[in-house]
Design an enzyme around this catalytic site. Sequence first.
Site, PDB file in Angstrom:
ATOM      1  N   CYS A 146      -3.309   1.878  -2.960  1.00 52.85           N
ATOM      2  CA  CYS A 146      -2.765   0.580  -3.319  1.00 52.85           C
ATOM      3  C   CYS A 146      -3.251  -0.033  -4.542  1.00 52.85           C
ATOM      4  CB  CYS A 146      -2.833  -0.417  -2.152  1.00 52.85           C
ATOM      5  SG  CYS A 146      -2.203  -0.140  -0.571  1.00 52.85           S
ATOM      6  N   CYS A 166      -5.599  -3.002  -5.152  1.00 49.68           N
ATOM      7  CA  CYS A 166      -6.932  -3.095  -4.326  1.00 49.68           C
ATOM      8  C   CYS A 166      -8.027  -2.208  -4.609  1.00 49.68           C
ATOM      9  CB  CYS A 166      -6.484  -2.616  -2.857  1.00 49.68           C
ATOM     10  SG  CYS A 166      -7.671  -2.657  -1.546  1.00 49.68           S
ATOM     11  N   GLU A 183      -8.291   2.162   5.685  1.00 54.53           N
ATOM     12  CA  GLU A 183      -7.061   1.902   6.433  1.00 54.53           C
ATOM     13  C   GLU A 183      -7.604   2.296   8.136  1.00 54.53           C
ATOM     14  OE1 GLU A 183      -3.863   1.670   8.480  1.00 54.53           O
ATOM     15  OE2 GLU A 183      -3.860   0.962   6.416  1.00 54.53           O
ATOM     16  N   SER A 209       0.242  -5.085   5.791  1.00 52.28           N
ATOM     17  CA  SER A 209       0.194  -5.323   4.301  1.00 52.28           C
ATOM     18  C   SER A 209       1.466  -5.069   3.858  1.00 52.28           C
ATOM     19  CB  SER A 209      -0.905  -4.531   3.605  1.00 52.28           C
ATOM     20  OG  SER A 209      -2.132  -4.962   4.384  1.00 52.28           O
ATOM     21  N   LEU A 210       2.401  -5.930   3.536  1.00 52.73           N
ATOM     22  CA  LEU A 210       3.663  -5.670   3.104  1.00 52.73           C
ATOM     23  C   LEU A 210       3.844  -5.870   1.491  1.00 52.73           C
ATOM     24  CD1 LEU A 210       6.652  -5.092   4.119  1.00 52.73           C
ATOM     25  CD2 LEU A 210       6.952  -7.461   4.288  1.00 52.73           C
ATOM     26  N   ASN A 212      -6.182 -10.440  -5.999  1.00 52.85           N
ATOM     27  CA  ASN A 212      -7.612 -10.622  -6.589  1.00 52.85           C
ATOM     28  C   ASN A 212      -7.657 -10.274  -7.746  1.00 52.85           C
ATOM     29  OD1 ASN A 212      -8.949 -11.662  -4.187  1.00 52.85           O
ATOM     30  ND2 ASN A 212      -8.387  -9.649  -3.045  1.00 52.85           N
TER      31      ASN A 212
END
Length: 350
Positions: free
Chosen positions: A116, A119, A160, A214-215, A290
């Site tokens: 992702c 992240c 995950e 987590s969309l 973030n």
Amino acid sequence: MKTDIKSLTFEQLNNEVRRLSLPSFRTKQIYKWLHESGVSSFDEMSNISKQLRENLSDNYYISSCSIENKYVSKIDDTVKYLFKLSDGEYIESVVMKYKYGYTICVSSQVGCKMGCTFCASTLAGFSRNLTAGEIESQLHTAQKDLGIRISHIVMMGIGEPLDNFDNVITFLNNVNNENGLNISMRNITISTCGIVPRIYDLMDLNLQLTLTISLHAPNNEIRSNTMPVSKKYPMEDLLAACRTYEKKTGRRVSFEYTLINNVNDRECDAIELSQKLKGTLCHVNLIPVNDVKECENIKSTKQNIEKFCNILKRNGINVTIRRTLGSDINASCGQLRRLKKRGDFIENRC
């Protein structure tokens, strides 16, 4: 090769006790030391004979983790740990204080391979899965260090969870066991980026935990640009799995939605998301992205976040804006491990 005794279920431990020709009461006795007391050495099992402790030590080891760095927020008392594992790898956990008690956010893998783009967990690379015992050790180490009892667990740390399915399920069964930490499944949340087949596997177990997705996008095109998993498991298949999960378990599904400026935070995105989730028993948690140095994502403005939230509300979607905890200690997972692997200095703030 020795077996990680802390990663055995109660039933598996009982089989080992039988194999060693030990009386059956030893199963509960040893299990409670491992999972209720959280010992890291067989020598700590004070009501077991020295001979038996030596026998156990010859055949098994107890997985554990030690505190490498600890950071305590001056804003809200959130505590972030960088834990070191026995093989020298690092993971992170965060302990948060709420009115109802303490919640810990635990890691399920050493690194993450989901990729992702927003992240930090994926930046330092993927090394391996955590064992069930290593996942649980994060709770025991934090509890002992802080002198508290943790009552809630969220699996939103590094990794995950559904990519480490078997170890995670063993961990869940052990922390839920009445001879261990005895944490209710209803107080446990698993967050996944959307490994669809494993959502169905989890649904079949009917554990009554909270499933969080987590969309982070209103459609598959936007989602695929930020979350590679969506190329394998399209958003349409993911939402179908969530609706089936909700109907079979009777449990509301939560959706995490990280807002990135001019990527997924526009008015049209909010309207499309509302349409996609309409009629689903769900909750949407809006999260400002973030700040991660290597990522170029720009945080959505407060005005845009509130506007996005109001559009969802007007369309009948249950929605909240996540309260930021530990903002002064980089409490989002993945950042400390990344710095440690790069060899950057990390000031210990505890």
